[in-house]
Scaffold this motif. Sequence first.
Motif, PDB file in Angstrom:
ATOM      1  N   PHE A   1       0.842  -1.202   0.000  1.00 21.34           N
ATOM      2  CA  PHE A   1       0.000   0.000   0.000  1.00 21.34           C
ATOM      3  C   PHE A   1       0.875   1.249   0.000  1.00 21.34           C
ATOM      4  N   ASP A   2       1.902   1.246   0.869  1.00 18.38           N
ATOM      5  CA  ASP A   2       2.782   2.420   0.940  1.00 18.38           C
ATOM      6  C   ASP A   2       3.511   2.632  -0.391  1.00 18.38           C
ATOM      7  N   ALA A   3       3.910   1.514  -1.025  1.00 14.80           N
ATOM      8  CA  ALA A   3       4.577   1.624  -2.328  1.00 14.80           C
ATOM      9  C   ALA A   3       3.617   2.235  -3.354  1.00 14.80           C
ATOM     10  N   GLU A  22       6.366  -2.142  -9.715  1.00 15.13           N
ATOM     11  CA  GLU A  22       6.319  -3.538 -10.184  1.00 15.13           C
ATOM     12  C   GLU A  22       7.111  -4.446  -9.245  1.00 15.13           C
ATOM     13  N   TRP A  23       8.289  -3.961  -8.832  1.00 12.17           N
ATOM     14  CA  TRP A  23       9.125  -4.759  -7.933  1.00 12.17           C
ATOM     15  C   TRP A  23       8.442  -4.925  -6.565  1.00 12.17           C
ATOM     16  N   ALA A  24       7.851  -3.826  -6.073  1.00  8.47           N
ATOM     17  CA  ALA A  24       7.134  -3.896  -4.792  1.00  8.47           C
ATOM     18  C   ALA A  24       5.979  -4.898  -4.888  1.00  8.47           C
ATOM     19  N   SER A  25       5.313  -4.935  -6.033  1.00  8.23           N
ATOM     20  CA  SER A  25       4.180  -5.858  -6.221  1.00  8.23           C
ATOM     21  C   SER A  25       4.670  -7.305  -6.213  1.00  8.23           C
ATOM     22  N   LEU A  26       5.811  -7.545  -6.857  1.00 11.94           N
ATOM     23  CA  LEU A  26       6.362  -8.909  -6.885  1.00 11.94           C
ATOM     24  C   LEU A  26       6.802  -9.333  -5.494  1.00 11.94           C
ATOM     25  N   GLN A  27       7.405  -8.401  -4.754  1.00 13.30           N
ATOM     26  CA  GLN A  27       7.828  -8.729  -3.388  1.00 13.30           C
ATOM     27  C   GLN A  27       6.620  -9.030  -2.509  1.00 13.30           C
ATOM     28  N   ALA A  28       5.579  -8.212  -2.641  1.00 10.54           N
ATOM     29  CA  ALA A  28       4.399  -8.377  -1.781  1.00 10.54           C
ATOM     30  C   ALA A  28       3.698  -9.702  -2.051  1.00 10.54           C
ATOM     31  N   THR A  29       3.724 -10.147  -3.298  1.00  8.85           N
ATOM     32  CA  THR A  29       3.013 -11.375  -3.637  1.00  8.85           C
ATOM     33  C   THR A  29       3.928 -12.604  -3.552  1.00  8.85           C
ATOM     34  N   ILE A  50       5.972 -10.499 -14.090  1.00  8.92           N
ATOM     35  CA  ILE A  50       4.563 -10.128 -13.880  1.00  8.92           C
ATOM     36  C   ILE A  50       3.654 -10.946 -14.790  1.00  8.92           C
ATOM     37  N   ASP A  51       4.087 -11.124 -16.039  1.00  7.87           N
ATOM     38  CA  ASP A  51       3.285 -11.953 -16.954  1.00  7.87           C
ATOM     39  C   ASP A  51       3.142 -13.368 -16.405  1.00  7.87           C
ATOM     40  N   ALA A  53      21.114  -2.989  -9.209  1.00  5.83           N
ATOM     41  CA  ALA A  53      20.231  -1.824  -9.350  1.00  5.83           C
ATOM     42  C   ALA A  53      18.874  -2.104  -8.703  1.00  5.83           C
ATOM     43  N   VAL A  54      18.375  -3.344  -8.896  1.00  5.05           N
ATOM     44  CA  VAL A  54      17.094  -3.731  -8.312  1.00  5.05           C
ATOM     45  C   VAL A  54      17.192  -3.715  -6.790  1.00  5.05           C
ATOM     46  N   ALA A  55      18.267  -4.348  -6.263  1.00  3.25           N
ATOM     47  CA  ALA A  55      18.412  -4.479  -4.816  1.00  3.25           C
ATOM     48  C   ALA A  55      18.553  -3.112  -4.147  1.00  3.25           C
ATOM     49  N   GLN A  56      19.197  -2.180  -4.856  1.00  2.32           N
ATOM     50  CA  GLN A  56      19.401  -0.852  -4.271  1.00  2.32           C
ATOM     51  C   GLN A  56      18.249   0.097  -4.589  1.00  2.32           C
ATOM     52  N   GLY A  57      17.308  -0.368  -5.389  1.00  2.00           N
ATOM     53  CA  GLY A  57      16.202   0.510  -5.779  1.00  2.00           C
ATOM     54  C   GLY A  57      16.651   1.664  -6.653  1.00  2.00           C
ATOM     55  N   ALA A  58      17.727   1.427  -7.438  1.00  2.00           N
ATOM     56  CA  ALA A  58      18.239   2.479  -8.322  1.00  2.00           C
ATOM     57  C   ALA A  58      17.455   2.433  -9.639  1.00  2.00           C
ATOM     58  N   TRP A  59      16.191   2.837  -9.581  1.00  2.00           N
ATOM     59  CA  TRP A  59      15.289   2.633 -10.730  1.00  2.00           C
ATOM     60  C   TRP A  59      15.551   3.573 -11.882  1.00  2.00           C
ATOM     61  N   SER A  60      16.375   4.614 -11.630  1.00  2.00           N
ATOM     62  CA  SER A  60      16.679   5.536 -12.728  1.00  2.00           C
ATOM     63  C   SER A  60      17.956   5.133 -13.464  1.00  2.00           C
TER      64      SER A  60
END
Lengths: 203, 216
Positions: free
Chosen positions: B115-117, B139-146, B192-193, B169-176
């Motif tokens: 929710f916070d994400a 998307e990453w937060a959704s995968l982690q939550a599920t 996700i698919d 980059a994923v682990a550090q949340g460096a999305w840019s």
Amino acid sequence: MSQALNELIDALKRLPGLGPRSAQRLAHHLLNHDRAAAKRLARALARAAEVLVHCAECNTFSETPVCARCADPARDRSVVCVVETPADLEAFDAAHVFQGCYYVLMGRLSPLDGIGPKALGIEKLLARIARPEVKEVVLATNFTAEGEATAQWLAERIAAAVPTCTITRLARGVPVGGELEYADPATIAYAWHDRRVLTNQQS
Amino acid sequence: MNETRRGGSDRGFLLHAEPWRETSLLVDAWTRAHGRLWLVAKGAKRPHSALRSVLLPFQPLHLRWSGKGERLTLTGAEWLGGMPLLSGEALWCGYYLNELILRLAPREVPHPEWFDAYETAVRALAAGEPVAPVLRAFEWASLQATGHAPQWPETGPVAVPLSAEAYQAVAQGAWSAPIVAREVKPWLRALIDHCLEGRPLRTRAFMKEWVTNGKG
């Protein structure tokens, strides 16, 4: 159950908001208590489905290829007001402020329901607006999330396809005769977003 | 389902609403401590309903409900506000976020972090931030939550490889980071698919149509 009754219930079930139980209740009512209304409904439905077409100009329901409103020579051809439904058109016309022409989308975009631009038949609208006499398009879709999405999508498409056309959106704000004290916060928030300049003094 | 009478209130967002009967709405709401709720907003389509102007997506609300069974009754919704309206590209992205939750979150399972994400993502979209990093983070937060987020070097149930640099980059949340668009985006999409079991996302098809038709 008889096949005729089954077919009637099946047909009624296709109406929006009617589940099997409501459809059954309506069918029983028509056949049991109001056979005359049932026959009248059947005739009216058959006739409407037979004679009504979409107006070539504004896309609303019409018995003639071009509806009476669009055929009226007094209408201002330089402004086209885009609304979602024929009911919206009537509501807008009842305000007696707009003498231009209309275009009825017969729906709205709804990304989560899978109603995309193709389902909306945007090409007919673009062809209508591309005429040289059209100077302004007023987007009067509803102020719901989907109405707003539709307006934004149309604005982008029209701007790309007909760059000479001015695109406007109906204003949003506190209702006429409304006091701020009694207005809901969401309406006040939108009124604030859409506030306009009354004086623009430079010091 | 739970048949005992229950009531509650929570911070939440409206994900989707559809007309129900003559004057009501069936609302899918996303709440912080109660997860995704199915609520009937009775009379919400009436001209003078207090709910009518409040039940809008992408706006933080305070929701109250009561009832029993799977479908509860919305008894109140307050406008918390403070967020500009989404427009243009951000609006389509917002619908995509909503569809991810509608498709991936089971009803009534609390997911406060997810929710916070979501709220962070909607705020970033409303603030006009570049959309791609916002979407990848969500998307990453959704995968982690599920429970579908794989740990590197495992790449999960998909055949798309991921380099150590990309996973960093994923682990550090460096999305840019530039590698995200190149490598992480297709990897997240494949994951996700996989979660959706091959059923396509409506908003994704919609955005594709928007990009090809509208923006050229």
